[in-house]
Design a protein around this motif. Structure first.
Motif, PDB file in Angstrom:
ATOM      1  N   LYS A 116       0.858  -1.180   0.000  1.00  0.00           N
ATOM      2  CA  LYS A 116       0.000   0.000   0.000  1.00  0.00           C
ATOM      3  C   LYS A 116       0.890   1.224   0.000  1.00  0.00           C
ATOM      4  O   LYS A 116       1.724   1.389   0.893  1.00  0.00           O
ATOM      5  CB  LYS A 116      -0.885   0.016   1.253  1.00  0.00           C
ATOM      6  CG  LYS A 116      -2.066  -0.926   1.182  1.00  0.00           C
ATOM      7  CD  LYS A 116      -2.937  -0.775   2.404  1.00  0.00           C
ATOM      8  CE  LYS A 116      -4.385  -0.592   1.987  1.00  0.00           C
ATOM      9  NZ  LYS A 116      -5.289  -0.502   3.133  1.00  0.00           N
TER      10      LYS A 116
ATOM     11  N   LEU B 143       0.814   4.915   0.604  1.00  0.00           N
ATOM     12  CA  LEU B 143      -0.060   5.944   1.158  1.00  0.00           C
ATOM     13  C   LEU B 143       0.677   7.267   1.264  1.00  0.00           C
ATOM     14  O   LEU B 143       1.846   7.317   1.659  1.00  0.00           O
ATOM     15  CB  LEU B 143      -0.572   5.533   2.538  1.00  0.00           C
ATOM     16  CG  LEU B 143      -1.259   4.172   2.627  1.00  0.00           C
ATOM     17  CD1 LEU B 143      -1.730   3.913   4.050  1.00  0.00           C
ATOM     18  CD2 LEU B 143      -2.452   4.126   1.665  1.00  0.00           C
ATOM     19  N   ASP B 144      -0.069   8.313   0.969  1.00  0.00           N
ATOM     20  CA  ASP B 144       0.481   9.658   1.008  1.00  0.00           C
ATOM     21  C   ASP B 144       0.934  10.032   2.428  1.00  0.00           C
ATOM     22  O   ASP B 144       1.871  10.787   2.627  1.00  0.00           O
ATOM     23  CB  ASP B 144      -0.596  10.622   0.506  1.00  0.00           C
ATOM     24  CG  ASP B 144      -0.078  12.033   0.426  1.00  0.00           C
ATOM     25  OD1 ASP B 144       1.067  12.190  -0.046  1.00  0.00           O
ATOM     26  OD2 ASP B 144      -0.782  12.960   0.855  1.00  0.00           O
ATOM     27  N   MET B 145       0.222   9.478   3.428  1.00  0.00           N
ATOM     28  CA  MET B 145       0.549   9.805   4.805  1.00  0.00           C
ATOM     29  C   MET B 145       1.897   9.239   5.243  1.00  0.00           C
ATOM     30  O   MET B 145       2.466   9.693   6.223  1.00  0.00           O
ATOM     31  CB  MET B 145      -0.511   9.207   5.739  1.00  0.00           C
ATOM     32  CG  MET B 145      -1.831   9.903   5.750  1.00  0.00           C
ATOM     33  SD  MET B 145      -2.957   8.979   6.816  1.00  0.00           S
ATOM     34  CE  MET B 145      -2.475   9.627   8.401  1.00  0.00           C
TER      35      MET B 145
ATOM     36  N   GLU C 183      -6.387   5.525  -5.920  1.00  0.00           N
ATOM     37  CA  GLU C 183      -7.310   6.400  -5.206  1.00  0.00           C
ATOM     38  C   GLU C 183      -7.159   7.852  -5.633  1.00  0.00           C
ATOM     39  O   GLU C 183      -6.141   8.237  -6.222  1.00  0.00           O
ATOM     40  CB  GLU C 183      -7.088   6.266  -3.704  1.00  0.00           C
ATOM     41  CG  GLU C 183      -7.380   4.851  -3.230  1.00  0.00           C
ATOM     42  CD  GLU C 183      -7.115   4.655  -1.761  1.00  0.00           C
ATOM     43  OE1 GLU C 183      -7.074   5.666  -1.025  1.00  0.00           O
ATOM     44  OE2 GLU C 183      -6.946   3.501  -1.355  1.00  0.00           O
TER      45      GLU C 183
ATOM     46  N   ASN D 210      -6.637  10.572  -3.993  1.00  0.00           N
ATOM     47  CA  ASN D 210      -5.557  11.381  -3.411  1.00  0.00           C
ATOM     48  C   ASN D 210      -4.159  10.899  -3.814  1.00  0.00           C
ATOM     49  O   ASN D 210      -3.172  11.346  -3.251  1.00  0.00           O
ATOM     50  CB  ASN D 210      -5.695  11.417  -1.891  1.00  0.00           C
ATOM     51  CG  ASN D 210      -5.406  10.063  -1.272  1.00  0.00           C
ATOM     52  OD1 ASN D 210      -5.429   9.041  -1.965  1.00  0.00           O
ATOM     53  ND2 ASN D 210      -5.124  10.046   0.002  1.00  0.00           N
TER      54      ASN D 210
ATOM     55  N   ASP E 152      -3.000   7.833  -3.485  1.00  0.00           N
ATOM     56  CA  ASP E 152      -2.657   6.560  -2.846  1.00  0.00           C
ATOM     57  C   ASP E 152      -2.970   5.424  -3.808  1.00  0.00           C
ATOM     58  O   ASP E 152      -3.915   5.504  -4.591  1.00  0.00           O
ATOM     59  CB  ASP E 152      -3.493   6.366  -1.572  1.00  0.00           C
ATOM     60  CG  ASP E 152      -3.058   7.297  -0.455  1.00  0.00           C
ATOM     61  OD1 ASP E 152      -2.063   8.020  -0.642  1.00  0.00           O
ATOM     62  OD2 ASP E 152      -3.727   7.305   0.597  1.00  0.00           O
TER      63      ASP E 152
ATOM     64  N   LYS F 107       4.508  10.759   7.571  1.00  0.00           N
ATOM     65  CA  LYS F 107       5.246  11.916   7.059  1.00  0.00           C
ATOM     66  C   LYS F 107       5.107  13.083   8.027  1.00  0.00           C
ATOM     67  O   LYS F 107       4.071  13.210   8.700  1.00  0.00           O
ATOM     68  CB  LYS F 107       4.675  12.328   5.695  1.00  0.00           C
ATOM     69  CG  LYS F 107       5.182  11.456   4.566  1.00  0.00           C
ATOM     70  CD  LYS F 107       4.670  11.982   3.230  1.00  0.00           C
ATOM     71  CE  LYS F 107       5.048  11.010   2.133  1.00  0.00           C
ATOM     72  NZ  LYS F 107       4.188  11.151   0.950  1.00  0.00           N
TER      73      LYS F 107
ATOM     74  N   VAL G 148       1.690  15.631   8.880  1.00  0.00           N
ATOM     75  CA  VAL G 148       0.405  15.029   8.496  1.00  0.00           C
ATOM     76  C   VAL G 148      -0.688  15.352   9.502  1.00  0.00           C
ATOM     77  O   VAL G 148      -1.838  15.580   9.148  1.00  0.00           O
ATOM     78  CB  VAL G 148       0.576  13.495   8.370  1.00  0.00           C
ATOM     79  CG1 VAL G 148      -0.770  12.805   8.335  1.00  0.00           C
ATOM     80  CG2 VAL G 148       1.380  13.159   7.131  1.00  0.00           C
TER      81      VAL G 148
END
Lengths: 208, 782
Positions: free
Chosen positions: A67, A69-71, A195, A197, A199, B547, B550
């Motif tokens: 996965k 993910l941007d986070m 997705e 965003n 991701d 990150k 966030v």
């Protein structure tokens, strides 16, 4: 299917040559092959895939998922097992301690993570319902359901196929841009979810 | 001439009074059905609390519905349509069918205040360790396939408090399962709904209107969906109460018609004249009209139960015209007959009124009504018998009673020895019975005419939906809403323990919906100042793959939470939560009562123990059936005490009036013994006495006094004696027939009254006959 047709055509061709009907049959054969390649026949090919998926029945298989993910700085990588029990039970169990368990049973969704257990109802979550149809309907070979929720691009080359699903439901469009399923024969081999965003995730199914 | 004028004036007066009474009845008399009139007023605090709970408590207002007659899909659609109509009507404070309940405004409110409302938060939630745990948890959540949908909130609400609150505030579904998005039973054959009415659970007329409205909605749903076979099943307290009332009404109507027919037949057999039959009904009729009008004037309406029982008690009034007509000698004007029997008749009326008057001092407004009704009705019936009937009988062939010849011409004339044996026998039987059988009925539920099967069905549906048990509730009293919320919060750990020990399945409470201001401020105080928070977050995230930056929205929201003004019930106005709070916080004159309905409670005494010192000091565990039984018992004891005074008053009155202790004895002894016989019969049938038996005994006393007074009357001739006996035989037969019918009705309340009165009247008649002063000493024999 194409191989079988080919064999039939070749056998017919051999017989026809003996009978002196070769030029006629050659013309007919070319026409036939051309018609197989025309877009009109794509639907039939998709239906054929669906029939094969439907007849594959229940499966249990290991998977690896990445996965992005941007986070997160790094992708999440997870392994586990998938089980599909026709007509509409789908289980996903993660490996490792506190392995999360995720079950879709008809309209019910059960999510278990460590001690917390949550039960959801798909009827109340239209976006999730549409999302669940992407793999649920595919595994079941339910073309009607798939077409209800997605615009479908189907590509069938040599021995692999690709299903690209574009959400029709605006509620799912808010989250997901497209879902790509790849497979071989009656087996789904890979599922990618892209997705809104940015991701994305890529799940590979590892058949023994 | 003057006398005639006076009489005319009297008649006009009577007519005016009756017309006024009729007008009052027609134009200004609502019939009340609110059962709280039969609950005591101004009793101790506990009972007041209990009453407010019974009237307004959430459990008493909950309808449980099951929609049947279709596939799960059809039922789900019907359930949605039905709930939509119910919500739109605005008649329910809660309409639950499993669909999502909270609107966007409420969701937003919950989200904004999540760090003040969520009970998952702990003092150390914002420590470095606490935050680290939180983010580890978030990582787990991100692994789920559903994270696609849930993670959008993560930067703002990494702990998922909004979602937690939403789910917590969604009503508990218990064992119900969701299918097609609505609650269904296990078999998928019924869609289940739970509706909480705004009107009080004891206001049965309002509840009936609701039920009819719901039936109309179902009809509309049938039409809209085209599913004709759709059926609805009602359960819950209002449904059971309505069922009870309907059954009593049906039985009363059926039996009333039957009894009326039998009475008419009797009277026609005896008097052979429609005019006279009419005359026998007139006092009762005018009595009922007048009694009802007086009650409605004093109480702004009359209770349905008062009317039904009042007419029963006034049954004694039918004896008055019978006495008058049977005592009339051939050729004698009725006026003269009246003059002869007037003293005896009046002694009967006055002593009966004394007996009934004990109800006037009751704490139950319903019984005060009943007392007033019967007393004023008796007064009017006596007046009409005395004043109006003689005018009617003037030109008919008087005194001819075809069956009279067959009547033996005397009282029983039992010898003193036999009389003694009778007294001893009955007393002995009574004492023996008292030792064998419990006197008072303990289980008020046995009074319910609803068949066990329906009650069980109700219980099953309730269990299936995890709906609060209407028979158990926890009440918390506080100075104001905040006080109640604080007390409920302090009870929470103990209740949690009770749930773990299996004493309960769960508790609803206002504090669960909305914490006290104090608790909210406490949660605010746990949140560190922004600088500190940022530092802790950095440390907590150091070894995690998130990150940088966030969680800036999380920091903003927490910082904002610190400055929020805590929510109060008032600030929730306009949201569905407010309606639910209203049902759980009941304001009284000087306090607020918090209602905590218990779900699936098992062992209330143990629960009380567990609550320990809290119980009693503003916190009460109510076992409603037991409390109601206790209330009924208090009331009954009160009635019995007052009955003692009434007996004393009757004795004094008769002694003063008759001035003959032997006659006094001849009147009082049969009546007392008849009451004892009646009690013995009730106890031997294994029923145990309840309120309704006592009302029945009052009637037995009234009728018995009447019989005994007539039997012991000084008479001048054997013919007169025969007429007395004949009249009393008719009175007794008609009363016993009517009440025996009630006794066979199968409706517990009617049965109680029926058996008491039928047995008591028969006993009163026989005993009065046997124990009357031997008639061998008449003053003169013509």
């Amino acid at each position: 299917m194409n191989d079988r047709l080919m064999n039939t055509a070749v056998t017919a061709w051999m017989g026809a040559r003996k009978a002196g009907l070769a030029p006629v049959l050659l013309g007919a054969g070319i026409l036939f092959y051309l018609s197989l390649l025309s877009p009109l026949q794509a639907g039939e090919g998709l239906q054929g895939l669906m029939d094969r998926l439907a007849s594959a029945g229940g499966t249990e298989v290991s998977f690896v998922e990445e996965k992005h993910l941007d986070m997160l700085d790094v992708p999440l990588i997870q392994k586990g097992r998938l089980r599909f029990i026709p007509p509409d039970r789908f289980e996903r169990v993660l490996e490792g301690p506190g392995g999360g368990r995720f079950v879709i049973d008809g309209q019910r969704v059960l999510q278990q993570q460590g001690d917390t257990r949550r039960e959801l109802d798909l009827e109340q979550l239209p976006a999730v319902q549409a999302f669940a149809a992407s793999f649920g309907a595919t595994l079941r070979g339910d073309l009607e359901m798939l077409q209800k929720y997605y615009e479908i691009n189907f590509d069938d080359t040599a021995d692999t196929w690709v299903l690209e699903l574009l959400p029709k439901d605006p509620r799912l469009q808010r989250f997901v841009t497209r879902i790509v399923l790849r497979g071989q024969g009656g087996l789904v081999k890979r599922m990618e979810v892209y997705e809104v965003n940015g991701d994305w995730s890529d799940m590979r199914l590892l058949y023994e | 001439m003057d006398q005639v004028t006076a009489r005319r004036l009297g008649l006009v007066l009577l007519a005016v009074i009756l017309l006024a009474a009729l007008a009052q009845l027609f134009f200004r008399t609502p019939v009340q059905t609110d059962m709280s009139a039969f609950m005591p007023h101004d009793r101790d605090r506990l009972q007041t609390l209990l009453q407010s709970q019974l009237e307004q408590g959430p459990a008493a207002r909950v309808w449980l519905l099951a929609l049947r007659g279709g596939s799960a899909e059809v039922l789900a659609g019907a359930s949605r349509l039905f709930s939509h109509k119910a919500r739109k009507s605005g008649r329910f404070s809660q309409v639950l069918n499993g669909q999502q309940q909270l609107d966007d405004a409420t969701r937003k409110l919950l989200s904004t205040y999540r760090y003040l409302l969520s009970d998952r938060l702990q003092p150390d939630s914002y420590s470095v360790e606490g935050l680290h745990r939180l983010f580890l948890g978030l990582l787990e959540i991100l692994r789920s396939p559903l994270s696609t949908f849930s993670k959008t909130l993560a930067p703002r609400d990494p702990g998922g408090e909004s979602l937690y609150l939403l789910q917590k505030l969604m009503p508990k579904t218990g064992a119900v399962r969701l299918e097609q998005g609505v609650w269904m039973d296990r078999e998928g054959t019924a869609a289940l709904l739970l509706l909480q009415s705004r009107v009080s659970g004891t206001d049965l007329d309002a509840q009936l209107t609701l039920q009819q409205e719901m039936s109309r909605w179902l009809e509309a749903v049938r039409e809209e969906t085209g599913i004709k076979g759709l059926k609805i099943q009602f359960a819950g307290v209002p449904a059971l109460s309505l069922e009870t009332r309907q059954r009593i009404r049906d039985a009363s109507t059926r039996l009333g018609a039957l009894a009326g027919g039998i009475m008419l037949l009797y009277m026609f057999l005896v008097f052979r004249s429609p005019r006279r039959v009419l005359m026998t009904a007139l006092p009762l009729l005018t009595g009922v009209i007048f009694g009802a009008a007086v009650v409605s004037l004093c109480f702004d309406g009359i209770h349905g139960i008062t009317l039904a029982f009042g007419i029963t008690l006034l049954g004694v009034a039918i004896d008055y015209p019978i006495h008058l007509l049977t005592h009339q000698h051939p050729g004698e004007p009725l006026g003269r007959t009246m003059k002869r029997i007037r003293p005896t008749l009046f002694q009967g009326v006055v002593s009966t009124v004394l007996g009934f008057s004990i109800m006037l001092w009751s704490d139950f407004p319903g019984l005060v009504q009943l007392g007033l009704f019967s007393i004023s009705g008796l007064f009017m019936a006596a007046w009409v018998t005395d004043f109006v009937l003689p005018r009617f009988g003037r030109d008919s062939a008087p005194g001819e009673l075809p069956l009279l010849q067959h009547v033996p011409g005397s009282t029983g004339q039992a010898g003193v020895r036999i009389q003694l044996v009778l007294v001893v026998l009955i007393l002995g039987l009574f004492i023996w019975t008292l030792q064998d059988e419990p006197v008072w009925s303990r289980d008020i539920r046995s009074l319910s005419p609803v068949p066990q099967e329906i009650k069980e069905q109700d219980g099953r549906l309730r269990a299936a939906m995890g709906a609060a048990d209407p028979s158990a509730v926890l009440l918390v009293e506080g100075r104001d809403a905040q006080d109640v919320l604080r007390r409920e919060e302090s009870l929470q750990p103990k209740l949690q323990k009770a749930v773990e020990q299996g004493l309960l399945r769960g508790v609803e409470s206002a504090a669960r919906l909305l914490p006290s201001i104090q608790r909210q401020q406490e949660r605010q105080s746990w949140i560190p100042a922004r600088q500190e928070l940022v530092l802790r977050l950095e440390t907590a995230l150091a070894d995690l793959p998130f990150k940088p930056g966030v969680f800036a929205p999380f920091i903003d929201d927490l910082d904002h939470s610190r400055s929020l003004v805590p929510l109060t019930p008032v600030s929730l106005q306009g949201t569905p939560l407010y309606l639910r709070l209203q049902a759980l916080l009941l304001p009284t004159s000087e306090a607020v009562i918090g209602v905590m309905p218990l779900v699936g409670s098992r062992d209330l005494p143990r629960l009380s123990n567990l609550l320990g010192s809290a119980a009693g000091e503003g916190v009460w565990v109510f076992d409603i059936p037991r409390e109601t039984a206790r209330m009924m018992a208090d009331f009954r004891d009160d009635m019995v005490r007052k009955a003692g005074w009434a007996v004393l008053a009757i004795v004094v009155l008769l002694a003063a009036w008759l001035r003959d202790w032997r006659r006094c004895l001849a009147v009082l002894l049969p009546v007392s013994l008849a009451v004892l016989v009646s009690v013995v019969a009730v106890l031997r049938l294994g029923q145990g006495m309840n309120l309704f038996h006592i009302v029945g005994l009052l009637l037995v006393t009234g009728i018995g006094l009447d019989y005994a007074l007539f039997f012991s009357r000084k008479v001048v001739s054997a013919d007169e004696q025969r007429r007395t006996l004949y009249g009393l035989v008719i009175c007794c037969l008609s009363t016993v027939t009517v009440f025996a019918l009630l006794g066979l009705s199968g409706i517990p309340v009617l049965q109680a009254i029926g058996i008491t009165v039928a047995v008591g009247c028969l006993a009163a008649f026989l005993l009065s006959w046997l124990l009357a002063r031997p008639a061998s000493q008449p003053l003169a024999c013509p």
